[in-house]
Scaffold this active site. Structure first.
Site, mmCIF file in Angstrom:
data_model
loop_
_atom_site.group_PDB
_atom_site.id
_atom_site.type_symbol
_atom_site.label_atom_id
_atom_site.label_comp_id
_atom_site.label_asym_id
_atom_site.label_seq_id
_atom_site.Cartn_x
_atom_site.Cartn_y
_atom_site.Cartn_z
ATOM 1 N N ASP A 129 0.961 -1.330 0.134
ATOM 2 C CA ASP A 129 -0.001 -0.323 0.178
ATOM 3 C C ASP A 129 0.750 1.325 -0.061
ATOM 4 O OD1 ASP A 129 -1.889 1.669 0.268
ATOM 5 O OD2 ASP A 129 -2.505 1.629 1.755
ATOM 6 N N CYS A 183 -18.478 -7.109 -14.587
ATOM 7 C CA CYS A 183 -19.168 -6.439 -14.092
ATOM 8 C C CYS A 183 -20.662 -6.191 -14.651
ATOM 9 C CB CYS A 183 -18.213 -4.914 -13.903
ATOM 10 S SG CYS A 183 -16.665 -4.542 -12.086
ATOM 11 N N CYS A 193 -22.645 5.197 -4.112
ATOM 12 C CA CYS A 193 -21.825 6.813 -3.417
ATOM 13 C C CYS A 193 -22.534 8.080 -3.070
ATOM 14 C CB CYS A 193 -20.950 7.290 -4.442
ATOM 15 S SG CYS A 193 -19.929 8.059 -3.563
ATOM 16 N N LYS A 218 -6.653 17.039 4.539
ATOM 17 C CA LYS A 218 -6.169 17.399 6.302
ATOM 18 C C LYS A 218 -6.925 18.879 6.998
ATOM 19 C CE LYS A 218 -1.488 14.996 5.741
ATOM 20 N NZ LYS A 218 0.098 15.671 5.838
#
EC number: 1.17.99.6
Length: 378
Positions: A129, A183, A193, A218
């Site tokens: 990752d 898919c 979403c 942030k």
């Protein structure tokens, strides 16, 4: 050798193993560069700085001949959407309810890679990752599944619930057949979403993604998106949870390290709003949530509080108007305006004039009325 390698990987808890060539097709790098050029990565500037290494394993390590891709299941035993109708509770992504996957997967990868290096006298490097590696494209190339319309790997056996790890090696191993897209016409992940973060199938705009906003971002969260976040306080499973291929995934296959900790399954917002730094660190010891720190986490909880409609949270919200962190104070102002427009003016008179942060002053200036209305996304 490959059969023995896969047996070793299985003994370390990996449920999927495949071999990819030590290079990616040029199309993978082209898609990455287009995504970066469009700014869809938001503040994740490290993706820009090492894009070439990400686009091709041979640039990251010229000696690589093969890439071993491995998947570890974290399939949940319960419905990840169960808390959608409980706004007084915080929703934590399934992957973060157990031990930090970075530690678990990397430890297992190192043991598999060490075995391979010793057995075949070859060079190895392991990645989980944080390195410039296109894990999803490599996992598809290795036959672990395909990159679904939500942009994550989908497996026929394990649905959308795989953690990925990579072993780069100098060994020349026979590649597995690449995964193929299954898919079809399904667009469940796109439609679910909350923030409409998919400008197109197979493409996510991080700037609108709840996982990005609650983990990587942030600063203040865009006001237009705050009401859409609901009670998500760390990550979002919605697009993964609705994938039809999950019906083949079994919670019994999930690594035991990822079993959810009871206190992280359905935490009360009222409890989370009282966390100071020491309490935050204690609660999330060994969890990936600890990485974002107390301030960003409480910012997220305040957004959920503002969306909850629960006026019993007001004392906690008002207390956080005095918090040392700008992001926490700003989110507390927004939550106050959502929960009690009547008290907003009183609190503004008490706190706004002494505020020295431009971002926090902007929250006071936006006002309670603005907090309850829809704001344009910019």
């Amino acid at each position: 050798m490959v059969n023995a390698l896969k047996a070793k990987a299985a003994s370390e808890g990996f449920v999927a193993v495949g071999i990819a060539p030590g290079h990616l097709a040029p199309a993978a790098g082209a898609r990455l560069r287009q995504w970066l050029d469009e700014g869809c990565h938001g503040e994740m500037l490290w993706m820009e700085s090492r894009a070439d290494q990400r686009a091709n394993p041979e640039i990251l390590w010229p000696d690589v001949q093969s890439v071993i891709m491995l998947g570890m299941s974290y399939a949940p035993a319960t419905d990840p959407m169960a808390l959608a109708d409980h706004p007084e509770r915080g929703r934590i992504s399934i992957y973060a309810q157990g031990r930090d996957y970075h530690d678990v997967v990397k430890g297992a990868l190192k043991r598999v890679a060490g075995w391979l290096a010793h057995a075949a006298d070859v060079g190895v490097k392991v990645f989980v990752d944080t390195a410039p590696v296109m894990e999803k494209a490599l996992a598809e190339a290795a036959g672990l599944g395909w990159q679904g319309k939500h942009s994550n790997i989908v497996s026929r056996e394990h649905g959308s619930w795989l953690f990925l790890g990579a072993i780069y090696t100098t060994a020349q191993l026979e590649p597995d057949a690449a995964g193929s897209d299954r898919c079809g016409s399904c667009r469940a992940c796109q439609d679910i979403c909350p923030t409409d973060a998919f400008p197109a199938p197979y493409k996510v705009d991080a700037r609108r993604c709840i996982s990005y906003l609650t983990i990587e971002h942030k600063g203040p969260i865009n006001r237009a998106l705050r009401p859409l976040i609901g009670n998500h306080i760390y990550g979002c499973d919605d697009c993964l949870a609705v994938c039809p291929w999950n019906k083949f995934a079994s919670a019994a296959a999930a690594h035991k390290a990822f079993l959810p900790r009871a206190e992280l399954v359905a935490p009360r917002l009222s409890d989370l709003l009282t966390l100071d730094d020491a309490a935050f660190r204690a609660m999330f010891s060994g969890s990936p949530i600890k990485r974002i720190g107390r301030n960003r986490f409480v910012r997220n909880v305040l957004i959920a509080a503002g969306n909850s409609g629960d006026v019993s949270l007001l004392p906690h919200v008002i207390h956080l108007l005095r918090d040392p962190d700008d992001g926490v104070r700003g989110s507390a102002i927004w939550a106050l305006g959502r929960l009690s427009p009547a008290q907003f003016g009183e609190m503004k008179a008490r706190f706004a004039l002494a505020e020295d942060s431009p971002d926090v002053r902007a929250e006071w200036d936006f006002g309670a009325e603005g907090n309850t209305a829809s704001a344009p996304f910019a």
